[in-house]
Design a protein around this motif. Structure first.
Motif, mmCIF file in Angstrom:
data_model
loop_
_atom_site.group_PDB
_atom_site.id
_atom_site.type_symbol
_atom_site.label_atom_id
_atom_site.label_comp_id
_atom_site.label_asym_id
_atom_site.label_seq_id
_atom_site.Cartn_x
_atom_site.Cartn_y
_atom_site.Cartn_z
ATOM 1 N N LYS A 50 0.837 -1.195 0.000
ATOM 2 C CA LYS A 50 0.000 0.000 0.000
ATOM 3 C C LYS A 50 0.879 1.254 0.000
ATOM 4 C CE LYS A 50 -3.620 -2.210 2.799
ATOM 5 N NZ LYS A 50 -4.344 -2.171 4.096
ATOM 6 N N PRO A 51 0.371 2.384 -0.488
ATOM 7 C CA PRO A 51 1.106 3.637 -0.310
ATOM 8 C C PRO A 51 1.393 3.885 1.176
ATOM 9 C CG PRO A 51 -0.688 3.941 -1.863
ATOM 10 C CD PRO A 51 -0.868 2.569 -1.275
ATOM 11 N N GLY A 52 2.627 4.210 1.498
ATOM 12 C CA GLY A 52 3.030 4.411 2.884
ATOM 13 C C GLY A 52 3.466 3.158 3.604
ATOM 14 N N ALA A 53 3.318 1.994 2.980
ATOM 15 C CA ALA A 53 3.702 0.735 3.628
ATOM 16 C C ALA A 53 5.205 0.689 3.876
ATOM 17 C CB ALA A 53 3.274 -0.451 2.764
ATOM 18 N N LYS A 54 5.608 -0.052 4.913
ATOM 19 C CA LYS A 54 7.006 -0.123 5.334
ATOM 20 C C LYS A 54 7.587 -1.505 5.060
ATOM 21 C CE LYS A 54 6.417 3.327 8.978
ATOM 22 N NZ LYS A 54 6.544 3.607 10.438
ATOM 23 N N ILE A 55 8.888 -1.533 4.783
ATOM 24 C CA ILE A 55 9.550 -2.782 4.423
ATOM 25 C C ILE A 55 10.913 -2.874 5.107
ATOM 26 C CG2 ILE A 55 10.530 -1.751 2.317
ATOM 27 C CD1 ILE A 55 10.190 -4.512 0.965
ATOM 28 N N ILE A 56 11.285 -4.093 5.507
ATOM 29 C CA ILE A 56 12.618 -4.410 6.023
ATOM 30 C C ILE A 56 13.262 -5.395 5.050
ATOM 31 C CG2 ILE A 56 13.948 -5.418 7.920
ATOM 32 C CD1 ILE A 56 11.506 -4.822 9.737
ATOM 33 N N LEU A 57 14.496 -5.077 4.620
ATOM 34 C CA LEU A 57 15.229 -5.937 3.701
ATOM 35 C C LEU A 57 16.655 -6.108 4.204
ATOM 36 C CD1 LEU A 57 13.982 -3.402 1.440
ATOM 37 C CD2 LEU A 57 13.787 -5.613 0.303
ATOM 38 N N ASP A 58 17.229 -7.279 3.963
ATOM 39 C CA ASP A 58 18.657 -7.441 4.232
ATOM 40 C C ASP A 58 19.298 -8.310 3.154
ATOM 41 O OD1 ASP A 58 18.120 -10.107 4.856
ATOM 42 O OD2 ASP A 58 18.525 -9.907 6.988
ATOM 43 N N ILE A 59 20.633 -8.261 3.118
ATOM 44 C CA ILE A 59 21.387 -9.026 2.123
ATOM 45 C C ILE A 59 22.791 -9.243 2.668
ATOM 46 C CG2 ILE A 59 22.380 -7.083 0.822
ATOM 47 C CD1 ILE A 59 21.472 -8.629 -1.752
ATOM 48 N N ASN A 60 23.434 -10.321 2.272
ATOM 49 C CA ASN A 60 24.794 -10.596 2.723
ATOM 50 C C ASN A 60 25.807 -9.716 2.001
ATOM 51 O OD1 ASN A 60 24.986 -13.234 4.553
ATOM 52 N ND2 ASN A 60 23.291 -13.480 3.106
ATOM 53 N N GLY A 61 26.853 -9.330 2.742
ATOM 54 C CA GLY A 61 27.938 -8.561 2.171
ATOM 55 C C GLY A 61 29.127 -9.432 1.789
ATOM 56 N N PRO A 62 30.202 -8.845 1.256
ATOM 57 C CA PRO A 62 31.324 -9.619 0.717
ATOM 58 C C PRO A 62 32.180 -10.312 1.767
ATOM 59 C CG PRO A 62 31.793 -7.270 0.615
ATOM 60 C CD PRO A 62 30.356 -7.399 1.026
ATOM 61 N N LEU A 63 32.032 -9.951 3.054
ATOM 62 C CA LEU A 63 32.780 -10.638 4.104
ATOM 63 C C LEU A 63 32.031 -11.859 4.640
ATOM 64 C CD1 LEU A 63 34.184 -7.601 6.123
ATOM 65 C CD2 LEU A 63 35.265 -8.871 4.257
ATOM 66 N N ALA A 64 30.773 -12.017 4.268
ATOM 67 C CA ALA A 64 29.988 -13.176 4.701
ATOM 68 C C ALA A 64 30.494 -14.442 4.023
ATOM 69 C CB ALA A 64 28.509 -12.959 4.378
ATOM 70 N N ASP A 65 30.230 -15.570 4.658
ATOM 71 C CA ASP A 65 30.663 -16.845 4.083
ATOM 72 C C ASP A 65 30.115 -17.043 2.672
ATOM 73 O OD1 ASP A 65 32.052 -17.431 6.365
ATOM 74 O OD2 ASP A 65 30.605 -18.879 7.145
ATOM 75 N N PHE A 66 28.919 -16.536 2.396
ATOM 76 C CA PHE A 66 28.306 -16.672 1.077
ATOM 77 C C PHE A 66 29.203 -16.119 -0.027
ATOM 78 C CE2 PHE A 66 23.472 -16.827 2.167
ATOM 79 C CZ PHE A 66 23.633 -18.120 2.593
ATOM 80 N N ALA A 67 30.093 -15.184 0.330
ATOM 81 C CA ALA A 67 31.023 -14.622 -0.641
ATOM 82 C C ALA A 67 32.469 -15.018 -0.334
ATOM 83 C CB ALA A 67 30.897 -13.096 -0.674
ATOM 84 N N ALA A 68 32.867 -14.874 0.947
ATOM 85 C CA ALA A 68 34.267 -15.089 1.318
ATOM 86 C C ALA A 68 34.704 -16.541 1.160
ATOM 87 C CB ALA A 68 34.491 -14.632 2.761
ATOM 88 N N LYS A 69 33.775 -17.476 1.294
ATOM 89 C CA LYS A 69 34.094 -18.895 1.138
ATOM 90 C C LYS A 69 33.532 -19.451 -0.175
ATOM 91 C CE LYS A 69 34.413 -19.920 6.079
ATOM 92 N NZ LYS A 69 33.913 -20.759 7.201
#
Length: 229
Positions: A147-166
């Motif tokens: 809706k107009p005015g609705a709020k959202i929380i988002l996150d994502i892994n950065g380059p130091l996280a295992d998803f990238a570093a390993k």
């Protein structure tokens, strides 16, 4: 399977997640970031309709229900949705305010009408979409159903996280991670992540969490934002 470039789900991740659930994967507690940000960003009112995107085993969903919200939850894994259904059967006072759906692996749209939700929680999923383009596809759909005015929380892994570093770099902030391997997407900085959000939403705050222990490292960029009126 011929998956469209506009799809919202990475089929390799969906299969891997399904298999992990069969093997017994479980979580017992909601995200501490969500617990804090529900109070700060959502206002802690417990009033309104929330989309819990990529609900997993349901710990964040159950927390939001306990806060008082009406929650629509969706996940690409049928096994995840089945697990959450079983948990809600034991919580009948919460179940009445919950609705669960499975999103098709080749879906290009979310199965909700325009301007349905007052809030969206989209945590612990964006890196698993595998590319900046797929993240953009999802942001467009989340914008549509809010809706107009609705709020959202988002996150994502950065380059130091295992998803990238390993993982093996593939270019364009994408990596080949794990066994069996899946493609992960980890932007270079919190500001870079916020820049991807700004074409769709007004950003309220940008932050991060970063910790390393128990043999792993987690770095997550977090954005709180809202849809303009």
């Amino acid at each position: 399977m011929n998956i469209s470039k506009k799809s919202l789900v990475d089929p390799d991740v969906q299969k891997k997640w399904n298999d992990l659930l069969v093997a017994g994967h479980e979580k017992l507690y909601p995200s501490l970031d969500l617990v804090r940000l529900e109070k700060w960003h959502f206002g802690g009112t417990g009033s309104g309709k929330v989309l819990e995107y990529a609900c997993g085993v349901g710990v964040n969903l159950i927390h939001l229900l306990k806060c008082g919200y009406e929650v629509e939850a969706i996940d690409a894994s049928p096994n995840a949705v089945k697990r959450v259904h079983a948990k809600l059967e034991a919580l009948p006072e919460l179940k009445v305010r919950a609705s669960l759906k499975v999103i098709d692996v080749d879906a290009e749209k979310l199965p909700y009408p325009d301007q349905t939700f007052d809030f969206v929680n989209c945590m612990n999923v964006l890196s698993l979409l595998g590319s900046k383009d797929r993240v953009g596809n999802l942001l467009a759909e989340l914008f549509r159903v809010m809706k107009p005015g609705a709020k959202i929380i988002l996150d994502i892994n950065g380059p130091l996280a295992d998803f990238a570093a390993k993982a093996k770099p593939l270019g364009d902030d994408s990596y080949l991670y794990g066994t069996p391997p899946v493609i992960t997407y980890c932007p270079v900085s919190a500001d870079a992540f916020a820049a991807e959000i700004k074409p769709w939403f007004n950003v309220t705050d940008v932050g991060f969490t970063h910790y390393k222990y128990c043999g792993g490292e987690i770095q997550e960029f977090i954005v709180c934002a809202h849809k303009a009126h």
